[in-house]
Design a protein around this motif. Structure first.
Motif, PDB file in Angstrom:
ATOM      1  N   ALA A  36     -24.120  28.628  23.052  1.00  0.00           N
ATOM      2  CA  ALA A  36     -25.493  28.483  23.554  1.00  0.00           C
ATOM      3  C   ALA A  36     -26.420  27.792  22.549  1.00  0.00           C
ATOM      4  O   ALA A  36     -27.395  27.158  22.936  1.00  0.00           O
ATOM      5  CB  ALA A  36     -26.063  29.845  23.933  1.00  0.00           C
ATOM      6  N   THR A  37     -26.136  27.903  21.256  1.00  0.00           N
ATOM      7  CA  THR A  37     -26.993  27.250  20.260  1.00  0.00           C
ATOM      8  C   THR A  37     -26.331  26.019  19.643  1.00  0.00           C
ATOM      9  O   THR A  37     -26.854  25.434  18.707  1.00  0.00           O
ATOM     10  CB  THR A  37     -27.379  28.232  19.128  1.00  0.00           C
ATOM     11  N   GLY A  38     -25.171  25.637  20.136  1.00  0.00           N
ATOM     12  CA  GLY A  38     -24.526  24.413  19.670  1.00  0.00           C
ATOM     13  C   GLY A  38     -23.813  24.541  18.339  1.00  0.00           C
ATOM     14  O   GLY A  38     -23.512  23.525  17.709  1.00  0.00           O
ATOM     15  N   ALA A  39     -23.522  25.754  17.902  1.00  0.00           N
ATOM     16  CA  ALA A  39     -22.764  25.929  16.663  1.00  0.00           C
ATOM     17  C   ALA A  39     -22.153  27.329  16.623  1.00  0.00           C
ATOM     18  O   ALA A  39     -22.652  28.251  17.275  1.00  0.00           O
ATOM     19  CB  ALA A  39     -23.646  25.717  15.434  1.00  0.00           C
ATOM     20  N   PHE A  40     -21.095  27.473  15.821  1.00  0.00           N
ATOM     21  CA  PHE A  40     -20.377  28.756  15.733  1.00  0.00           C
ATOM     22  C   PHE A  40     -21.231  29.885  15.182  1.00  0.00           C
ATOM     23  O   PHE A  40     -20.895  31.059  15.330  1.00  0.00           O
ATOM     24  CB  PHE A  40     -19.123  28.603  14.860  1.00  0.00           C
ATOM     25  N   LYS A  41     -22.336  29.570  14.489  1.00  0.00           N
ATOM     26  CA  LYS A  41     -23.114  30.615  13.815  1.00  0.00           C
ATOM     27  C   LYS A  41     -23.619  31.685  14.779  1.00  0.00           C
ATOM     28  O   LYS A  41     -23.959  32.788  14.369  1.00  0.00           O
ATOM     29  CB  LYS A  41     -24.276  30.001  13.043  1.00  0.00           C
ATOM     30  N   LEU A  42     -23.645  31.365  16.077  1.00  0.00           N
ATOM     31  CA  LEU A  42     -24.062  32.366  17.067  1.00  0.00           C
ATOM     32  C   LEU A  42     -23.114  33.566  17.063  1.00  0.00           C
ATOM     33  O   LEU A  42     -23.527  34.692  17.348  1.00  0.00           O
ATOM     34  CB  LEU A  42     -24.111  31.721  18.458  1.00  0.00           C
ATOM     35  N   ARG A  43     -21.855  33.340  16.739  1.00  0.00           N
ATOM     36  CA  ARG A  43     -20.870  34.435  16.737  1.00  0.00           C
ATOM     37  C   ARG A  43     -21.254  35.496  15.694  1.00  0.00           C
ATOM     38  O   ARG A  43     -21.343  36.682  15.997  1.00  0.00           O
ATOM     39  CB  ARG A  43     -19.479  33.886  16.415  1.00  0.00           C
ATOM     40  N   GLY A  44     -21.473  35.041  14.473  1.00  0.00           N
ATOM     41  CA  GLY A  44     -21.781  35.973  13.387  1.00  0.00           C
ATOM     42  C   GLY A  44     -23.121  36.653  13.586  1.00  0.00           C
ATOM     43  O   GLY A  44     -23.254  37.870  13.395  1.00  0.00           O
ATOM     44  N   LYS A  67     -23.770  40.632  14.114  1.00  0.00           N
ATOM     45  CA  LYS A  67     -24.667  41.341  13.190  1.00  0.00           C
ATOM     46  C   LYS A  67     -25.757  42.105  13.946  1.00  0.00           C
ATOM     47  O   LYS A  67     -26.003  43.291  13.697  1.00  0.00           O
ATOM     48  CB  LYS A  67     -25.311  40.330  12.228  1.00  0.00           C
ATOM     49  N   LEU A  68     -26.427  41.419  14.864  1.00  0.00           N
ATOM     50  CA  LEU A  68     -27.573  42.050  15.531  1.00  0.00           C
ATOM     51  C   LEU A  68     -27.144  43.155  16.492  1.00  0.00           C
ATOM     52  O   LEU A  68     -27.827  44.166  16.624  1.00  0.00           O
ATOM     53  CB  LEU A  68     -28.437  41.000  16.222  1.00  0.00           C
ATOM     54  N   LEU A  69     -25.997  42.964  17.144  1.00  0.00           N
ATOM     55  CA  LEU A  69     -25.521  44.011  18.057  1.00  0.00           C
ATOM     56  C   LEU A  69     -25.056  45.250  17.296  1.00  0.00           C
ATOM     57  O   LEU A  69     -24.978  46.329  17.861  1.00  0.00           O
ATOM     58  CB  LEU A  69     -24.373  43.484  18.924  1.00  0.00           C
ATOM     59  N   ASN A  70     -24.758  45.078  16.021  1.00  0.00           N
ATOM     60  CA  ASN A  70     -24.227  46.190  15.224  1.00  0.00           C
ATOM     61  C   ASN A  70     -25.305  46.863  14.368  1.00  0.00           C
ATOM     62  O   ASN A  70     -24.996  47.705  13.543  1.00  0.00           O
ATOM     63  CB  ASN A  70     -23.087  45.661  14.337  1.00  0.00           C
ATOM     64  N   LEU A  71     -26.569  46.463  14.551  1.00  0.00           N
ATOM     65  CA  LEU A  71     -27.649  47.074  13.756  1.00  0.00           C
ATOM     66  C   LEU A  71     -27.851  48.525  14.168  1.00  0.00           C
ATOM     67  O   LEU A  71     -27.772  48.848  15.349  1.00  0.00           O
ATOM     68  CB  LEU A  71     -28.977  46.340  14.007  1.00  0.00           C
ATOM     69  N   PRO A  72     -28.161  49.394  13.204  1.00  0.00           N
ATOM     70  CA  PRO A  72     -28.560  50.758  13.575  1.00  0.00           C
ATOM     71  C   PRO A  72     -29.850  50.707  14.411  1.00  0.00           C
ATOM     72  O   PRO A  72     -30.653  49.785  14.256  1.00  0.00           O
ATOM     73  CB  PRO A  72     -28.816  51.435  12.228  1.00  0.00           C
ATOM     74  N   GLU A  73     -30.033  51.690  15.259  1.00  0.00           N
ATOM     75  CA  GLU A  73     -31.155  51.718  16.218  1.00  0.00           C
ATOM     76  C   GLU A  73     -32.520  51.521  15.544  1.00  0.00           C
ATOM     77  O   GLU A  73     -33.349  50.756  16.027  1.00  0.00           O
ATOM     78  CB  GLU A  73     -31.101  53.057  16.974  1.00  0.00           C
ATOM     79  N   PHE A  89     -23.949  33.878   5.499  1.00  0.00           N
ATOM     80  CA  PHE A  89     -22.486  33.914   5.309  1.00  0.00           C
ATOM     81  C   PHE A  89     -21.961  35.140   4.585  1.00  0.00           C
ATOM     82  O   PHE A  89     -20.863  35.598   4.881  1.00  0.00           O
ATOM     83  CB  PHE A  89     -21.980  32.639   4.618  1.00  0.00           C
ATOM     84  N   ASP A  90     -22.730  35.721   3.657  1.00  0.00           N
ATOM     85  CA  ASP A  90     -22.142  36.795   2.845  1.00  0.00           C
ATOM     86  C   ASP A  90     -22.469  38.168   3.417  1.00  0.00           C
ATOM     87  O   ASP A  90     -23.167  38.969   2.793  1.00  0.00           O
ATOM     88  CB  ASP A  90     -22.623  36.670   1.395  1.00  0.00           C
ATOM     89  N   ASP A  91     -21.959  38.428   4.598  1.00  0.00           N
ATOM     90  CA  ASP A  91     -22.251  39.674   5.309  1.00  0.00           C
ATOM     91  C   ASP A  91     -21.025  40.021   6.139  1.00  0.00           C
ATOM     92  O   ASP A  91     -20.465  39.158   6.817  1.00  0.00           O
ATOM     93  CB  ASP A  91     -23.473  39.428   6.217  1.00  0.00           C
ATOM     94  N   ALA A  92     -20.613  41.286   6.084  1.00  0.00           N
ATOM     95  CA  ALA A  92     -19.352  41.676   6.742  1.00  0.00           C
ATOM     96  C   ALA A  92     -19.387  41.433   8.250  1.00  0.00           C
ATOM     97  O   ALA A  92     -18.401  40.956   8.836  1.00  0.00           O
ATOM     98  CB  ALA A  92     -19.060  43.149   6.450  1.00  0.00           C
ATOM     99  N   ASP A  93     -20.512  41.734   8.889  1.00  0.00           N
ATOM    100  CA  ASP A  93     -20.590  41.537  10.346  1.00  0.00           C
ATOM    101  C   ASP A  93     -20.635  40.052  10.711  1.00  0.00           C
ATOM    102  O   ASP A  93     -20.092  39.638  11.743  1.00  0.00           O
ATOM    103  CB  ASP A  93     -21.827  42.235  10.922  1.00  0.00           C
ATOM    104  N   VAL A  94     -21.309  39.273   9.872  1.00  0.00           N
ATOM    105  CA  VAL A  94     -21.366  37.825  10.116  1.00  0.00           C
ATOM    106  C   VAL A  94     -19.963  37.223   9.964  1.00  0.00           C
ATOM    107  O   VAL A  94     -19.499  36.459  10.818  1.00  0.00           O
ATOM    108  CB  VAL A  94     -22.374  37.152   9.149  1.00  0.00           C
ATOM    109  N   THR A 138     -13.863  46.082   2.551  1.00  0.00           N
ATOM    110  CA  THR A 138     -13.174  44.811   2.806  1.00  0.00           C
ATOM    111  C   THR A 138     -13.141  44.564   4.312  1.00  0.00           C
ATOM    112  O   THR A 138     -13.229  45.499   5.103  1.00  0.00           O
ATOM    113  CB  THR A 138     -11.735  44.812   2.255  1.00  0.00           C
ATOM    114  N   ILE A 139     -13.016  43.301   4.674  1.00  0.00           N
ATOM    115  CA  ILE A 139     -13.032  42.947   6.093  1.00  0.00           C
ATOM    116  C   ILE A 139     -11.593  42.842   6.584  1.00  0.00           C
ATOM    117  O   ILE A 139     -10.780  42.145   5.994  1.00  0.00           O
ATOM    118  CB  ILE A 139     -13.804  41.636   6.282  1.00  0.00           C
TER     119      ILE A 139
END
Ligand code: PLP
Length: 326
Positions: free
Chosen positions: A47-55, A59-65, A147-152, A2-3
């Motif tokens: 930077a991209t004109g919408a909130f989706k940059l946050r998620g 997500k990408l910063l939290n990817l495994p190496e 949308f259906d992703d814990a990090d997003v 759960t988030i």
């Protein structure tokens, strides 16, 4: 899994170098008109004109190496695709964006400019989606849901933290509701800090899949019709893990807005806030303008979620709208 609020706080710290807090600006015009204290959150300023940059950034910063080395894939030609493309380029991660043949050429060009590899496949979203999953399997690219992703969800939730940091006295927040990533994150953040706050979901009258699913108590499909709020409709896949349950639990009330109301709100926002927003971005203001009595005396925030619309198209919608100017 759960988030929790802790995930949203971690996301806030993680994305800060790439996504700074956006302004929450009092709207004098709306406050006067509604006899309320109304503020607008300018997600158009990322930077991209919408909130989706946050998620996408969380997500990408939290990817495994190892996954970071292989890359990611998604199917969105809209704000999620732009966000994934932009942040992948900034981080040096391979990103493939898959989309159907019907997507207009300027959208494809916009994504390519952001640095994404584009794959055009299929007649519709479902066919592009299947192709993305196939390429993902083949090349070891991780599929990133809009949308259906814990990090997003945790990334989108940082809006809720920012709202209460700047305006702890808020009592009502309007949140656009499509797949529910924005709503799940924002509502979780708000209610964890201030349980009595009222969170209202804003959906289009056209293709409100999440709202209809909440009403039915199970995920349902609704007919999709074209709408000027083109970021709002879209199916909820039946294998939904997070957003349906979270929206069901956390949303206090719902308002649906019509095409005319969205167009009017776009005009209102241009005249009074001097800002062009896309249809979905104007939906919260549309709800405020059409339910003044419901918000009288409240301390309310609405989110201008995005500005991904061609200026010519926005101006033509605004020129035709019946505008309540002040
Ligand atoms: C994605 C999007 C929404 C809806 O967000 P969900 O997380 O899918 O509910 C609203 N407005 C804009 C501009 C969007 O791009």
């Amino acid at each position: 899994m759960t988030i929790e609020i802790a995930h949203i706080r971690q996301a806030q710290e993680r994305i800060f170098p790439y996504v700074q807090p956006t302004p929450l600006r009092p709207s004098h015009a709306l406050s006067e008109r509604l006899q309320a204290k109304v503020s607008l959150k300018f997600e158009t300023m990322t930077a991209t004109g919408a909130f989706k940059l946050r998620g996408a950034t969380n997500k990408l910063l939290n990817l495994p190496e190892d996954q970071r080395a292989r890359g990611v894939i998604t199917v969105s030609s809209g704000n999620h695709g732009r966000a994934v493309a932009y942040i992948s380029k900034a981080l040096g991660i391979r990103a493939v964006v898959c989309m159907p043949e019907i997507v207009p050429p300027e959208k494809v060009a916009g994504l390519r400019d952001f640095g994404a590899e584009i794959v055009i496949h299929g007649q519709n979203q479902d066919e592009a989606d299947a192709e993305a999953r196939r390429i993902g399997q083949r090349d070891g690219l991780l599929f990133v849901s809009p949308f259906d992703d814990a990090d997003v969800i945790a990334g989108q939730g940082t809006i809720g933290l920012e709202l209460l940091e700047v305006a702890p006295q808020l009592d009502t927040v309007l949140v656009q509701l499509s797949g529910g990533g924005l709503m799940s994150g924002v509502a979780k953040a708000l209610k964890s800090i201030k349980p009595e706050i009222e969170v209202i979901g804003i959906s289009s009258l056209h293709g409100a899949a999440m709202l209809e699913s909440i009403r039915a108590g199970k995920i349902v499909t609704v007919e999709e019709e074209p709408t000027i709020a083109d970021a709002l409709p879209g199916p909820i896949p039946p294998d939904n893990r997070y957003t349906f349950a979270m929206c069901r639990e956390l949303v206090d009330d719902h308002i649906q807005v019509s095409e005319d109301q969205i167009a009017e709100a776009m005009a209102y926002i241009l005249h009074n806030e001097k800002c062009i927003v896309e249809g979905a971005g104007a939906a919260g203001v549309a709800a405020l303008l059409n339910h003044p009595d419901r918000f009288k005396g409240k301390n309310v925030a609405a989110i201008l979620t995005g500005d991904n619309i061609k200026v010519e198209r926005a101006l033509s919608i605004i020129a035709k709208a019946q505008s309540p100017r002040t």
